[in-house]
Design an enzyme around this catalytic site. Structure first.
Site, short mmCIF file in Angstrom:
data_model
loop_
_atom_site.label_atom_id
_atom_site.label_comp_id
_atom_site.label_asym_id
_atom_site.label_seq_id
_atom_site.Cartn_x
_atom_site.Cartn_y
_atom_site.Cartn_z
N ASP A 148 -2.85 -0.41 2.24
CA ASP A 148 -1.78 -1.15 1.58
C ASP A 148 -0.55 -0.25 1.49
O ASP A 148 -0.56 0.76 0.78
CB ASP A 148 -2.28 -1.53 0.18
CG ASP A 148 -1.54 -2.68 -0.43
OD1 ASP A 148 -0.35 -2.85 -0.11
OD2 ASP A 148 -2.16 -3.41 -1.23
N ASP B 211 3.29 -4.36 1.32
CA ASP B 211 3.65 -4.91 0.02
C ASP B 211 5.09 -5.44 0.02
O ASP B 211 6.00 -4.74 0.52
CB ASP B 211 3.50 -3.77 -1.01
CG ASP B 211 3.55 -4.25 -2.44
OD1 ASP B 211 2.71 -5.08 -2.81
OD2 ASP B 211 4.42 -3.78 -3.20
N GLU C 16 3.17 -9.13 2.91
CA GLU C 16 3.27 -9.95 1.71
C GLU C 16 4.72 -10.39 1.56
O GLU C 16 5.62 -9.56 1.43
CB GLU C 16 2.85 -9.15 0.47
CG GLU C 16 2.82 -10.02 -0.76
CD GLU C 16 2.88 -9.23 -2.06
OE1 GLU C 16 2.38 -9.73 -3.06
OE2 GLU C 16 3.43 -8.11 -2.07
N HIS D 44 -5.21 -9.78 -6.06
CA HIS D 44 -5.22 -9.00 -7.30
C HIS D 44 -4.05 -9.34 -8.23
O HIS D 44 -3.94 -8.75 -9.30
CB HIS D 44 -5.22 -7.51 -6.96
CG HIS D 44 -3.93 -7.11 -6.31
ND1 HIS D 44 -3.63 -7.44 -5.00
CD2 HIS D 44 -2.84 -6.47 -6.80
CE1 HIS D 44 -2.42 -7.00 -4.72
NE2 HIS D 44 -1.92 -6.41 -5.79
N ASP D 45 -3.16 -10.25 -7.80
CA ASP D 45 -2.01 -10.64 -8.63
C ASP D 45 -2.17 -12.03 -9.22
O ASP D 45 -1.21 -12.59 -9.73
CB ASP D 45 -0.72 -10.65 -7.79
CG ASP D 45 -0.26 -9.26 -7.40
OD1 ASP D 45 -0.54 -8.30 -8.15
OD2 ASP D 45 0.41 -9.14 -6.36
O1 TEU Z 1 3.34 -8.02 -5.70
C1 TEU Z 1 4.45 -8.74 -5.27
C2 TEU Z 1 5.04 -9.69 -6.15
O2 TEU Z 1 5.91 -10.44 -5.72
C3 TEU Z 1 4.68 -9.69 -7.58
O3 TEU Z 1 5.85 -9.85 -8.32
C4 TEU Z 1 3.78 -10.80 -7.85
O4 TEU Z 1 4.43 -12.02 -7.67
C5 TEU Z 1 3.35 -10.70 -9.26
O5 TEU Z 1 2.71 -9.47 -9.42
C6 TEU Z 1 2.38 -11.78 -9.59
O6 TEU Z 1 1.83 -11.55 -10.83
C7 TEU Z 1 3.10 -6.81 -5.07
C8 TEU Z 1 1.72 -6.31 -5.42
O7 TEU Z 1 0.77 -7.18 -4.91
C9 TEU Z 1 1.65 -6.18 -6.91
O8 TEU Z 1 0.37 -5.81 -7.36
C10 TEU Z 1 2.66 -5.12 -7.31
O9 TEU Z 1 2.71 -5.03 -8.70
C11 TEU Z 1 4.05 -5.45 -6.77
O10 TEU Z 1 4.04 -5.85 -5.42
C12 TEU Z 1 4.92 -4.24 -6.84
O11 TEU Z 1 4.49 -3.30 -5.91
#
Ligand code: TEU
Length: 560
Positions: free
Chosen positions: A104, A211, A261, A335-336
């Site tokens: 990642d 990311d 992403e 994970h989000d």
């Molecule tokens: O997340 C991307 C992102 O757009 C986040 O704002 C997401 O929409 C939000 O976390 C949803 O709850 C990526 C990663 O997947 C995330 O874990 C990181 O915190 C973020 O980038 C910053 O690197």
């Protein structure tokens, strides 16, 4: 369908990826945090599931303000996650089981603890040019720096600029203040990041996840957003395609398994990012299907998903990406996001839990694209049902719990209910391996609480149960590998016979598969079709008559 790309579709369409949020996967040391050796110890489980790639979330040196998405050193491993030897062993052992690792790459920003930012902060102009800095208004002091350069909002709440008294400048951070955004206009930044790719590729990595990579191209001058939170000025910015092509070429990763992403993106942009003619990425993640339970467009809200909207999100991305040679990553969660069985299914009774936990993958695994399973999803894991904000660890959730009360006029309980439904931490509780204390995740104190249902909802219980959610995932994976029509067939959505049903067909030559999914606990009308055999269903037998049963998903096939 994308003409001339059948072999690529067969290649990408026959693969299944599995996301590991390393902190919550498996802890080999007893310090309460998952680690690389923990992954190695579970490789047989993953090989048995049948996945081809493991996307492992960041395990690089990090202050862990954002779970590792705040990288302080791209080339070293944080001791909490293990050592380089552990990593090399993981690569070897995964390789021996035919599993490739995807790392990642968090290239939109670094941690403020990264050496580059430390040097910038100490006044080195070379490293100041690595970040996006702006001068303050005249007369600014450390105590009163005046107005930030723009009104843009950080994705984690608050203004997106922080004043650094050491530099006497504001720096941009689309995420937490500890995550300063990199300046991709600077060629040195781009080549540094490309060399990070080569470094890991040389260690045996088979792919990469990037990311928020559609946010890397920022405007030259910064202005207030009078209509929104600023995202229209930096999302899918002018140079993203060019920067991606450069990164891919210089990093030596063209043709590898890559996924970007893409936040707040469009189908048109994702076609460009994933069409192989452009030599950018193999596929993209987009999030439109997560908007279906936003009230009035606001993510921090709670309601049941709007199924016609979900269907339209799937339909448009499937049909339009396919028509123009793009390629989708297929996923219900990561994970989000909260747990999909709670969110899109129904975890309130054992029966609805089991049915809906199987319906969800049936619906997406037969679409065109590459499926991604997020750890624990294959067990039907649910939101943990935490009862207090103290149980949450995530910076975003804690911030918005406060913001909803301070600025949104919500009571503590109302704000908490929304967090308990939508927080990212709902998907970050430890993987439930067995019914021993802490679900077999750790022998120590886990960094975040374990869901209480681990006593019956766990991998060990499901491995031996032929009717388990896990067994159903294995079946779907095997099916995808066996059926060219699923890998490479064209896709077309069918008119829904009810607003709780999503139906589509796949076609290849004179073969046809029709999938119908009932996203509700009540019987719903189905499209009754002549002939055909049952390809897969989450019930024991084929649907009869003209109704789908509660949470029923069914796929029928006609072999030319
Ligand atoms: O997340 C991307 C992102 O757009 C986040 O704002 C997401 O929409 C939000 O976390 C949803 O709850 C990526 C990663 O997947 C995330 O874990 C990181 O915190 C973020 O980038 C910053 O690197």
């Amino acid at each position: 369908m994308a003409i001339g790309n059948n072999s690529r579709a067969r290649e990408l369409g026959s693969k299944v990826a599995y996301e590991i949020y390393v902190r919550s996967f498996s802890d080999s040391t007893g310090n309460g945090v998952g680690d690389l050796r923990g992954i190695t110890q579970r490789l047989d489980y993953l090989a048995d599931l049948g996945v081809d790639y493991l996307w492992i979330t960041p395990f690089f040196v990090s202050p862990l303000k954002d779970g590792g998405y705040d990288v302080a050193d791209y080339r070293n491993i944080d001791p909490v996650f293990g050592t380089m030897d552990d990593f090399d062993e993981l690569v070897r052992e995964a390789d021996a089981r035919g599993i490739g690792l995807m790392l990642d790459m968090v290239f939109n920003h670094t941690s403020d603890q990264h050496e580059w930012f430390q040097r910038a902060r100490a006044g080195d102009p070379r490293y100041q040019a690595y970040y996006l800095l702006q001068d303050p208004e005249p007369g600014a002091t450390a105590d009163d720096p005046g107005k930030p350069p723009t009104n843009w909002e950080s994705k984690f709440g608050g203004n997106a600029w922080t004043y650094s008294p050491e530099m006497g400048k504001w720096y941009l951070h689309l995420y937490d203040a500890s995550q300063p955004d990199l300046n991709w206009r600077n060629p040195e930044v781009r080549s540094e990041l490309a060399s990070v790719l080569r470094f890991w590729k040389d260690r045996g990595v088979k792919g990469f996840r990037f990311d928020v990579v559609n946010n890397i191209s920022k405007p030259v001058t910064f202005e207030d957003d009078l209509e929104g939170d600023g995202r229209r000025f930096y999302t899918d910015g002018e140079h993203v395609d060019e920067y991606l092509r450069l990164l891919v070429r210089e990093g030596g990763i063209d043709g590898m398994m890559t996924v970007g992403e893409m936040s707040s993106t469009t189908i048109e942009r994702c076609i460009s990012y994933s069409n192989p003619d452009n030599h950018e990425l193999a596929m993209t993640f987009s999030f439109h299907h997560f908007r279906v339970d936003n009230v009035g467009g606001n993510r921090w809200s709670k309601t049941r998903p709007d199924i016609p909207m979900l269907r339209e999100a799937f339909r448009s991305w499937q049909e339009e990406m396919t028509a123009a040679g793009g390629w989708n990553a297929l996923f219900w969660t990561c994970h989000d996001q909260p747990r999909p069985t709670t969110r899109f299914g129904d975890d309130t009774t054992p029966e609805s839990w089991r049915r809906s936990a199987k319906l969800l993958p049936l619906c997406t695994f037969l679409l065109r694209g590459t499926p991604y399973i997020y750890q624990g999803e294959e067990l039907g894991m649910t939101n943990p049902g935490f009862t207090s904000i103290d149980q949450y660890r995530d910076v975003e959730s804690i911030n918005y719990h406060r913001i909803m009360q301070e600025e949104g006029g919500k009571s503590e309980r109302e704000a908490f209910e929304i967090i308990a439904y939508k927080s990212r931490d709902n998907g970050r509780t430890p993987v439930q391996w067995d019914d021993t204390p802490n679900a077999g995740f750790t022998t120590g104190e886990p960094w975040i609480g374990v869901s209480e249902n681990y006593t019956w909802l766990n991998a060990q219980a499901e491995i031996d149960d032929p009717d388990s959610v896990l067994a159903f995932y294995k079946r779907l994976i095997a099916l995808r590998k066996a059926e060219e029509i699923i890998q490479a067939g064209d896709v077309r959505f069918l008119d829904s016979p009810s607003d709780k049903v999503i139906a589509y067909e796949r076609t290849l030559g004179d073969e046809r598969v029709v999938v119908q999914c009932n996203f509700s606990g009540e019987p719903q009308p189905r499209i009754a079709l002549e002939g055909g055999e049952l390809l897969v269903s989450n019930y024991d037998n084929a649907a009869e008559g003209d109704m789908l049963r509660p949470w029923e998903g069914t796929a029928q096939v006609w072999r030319g």
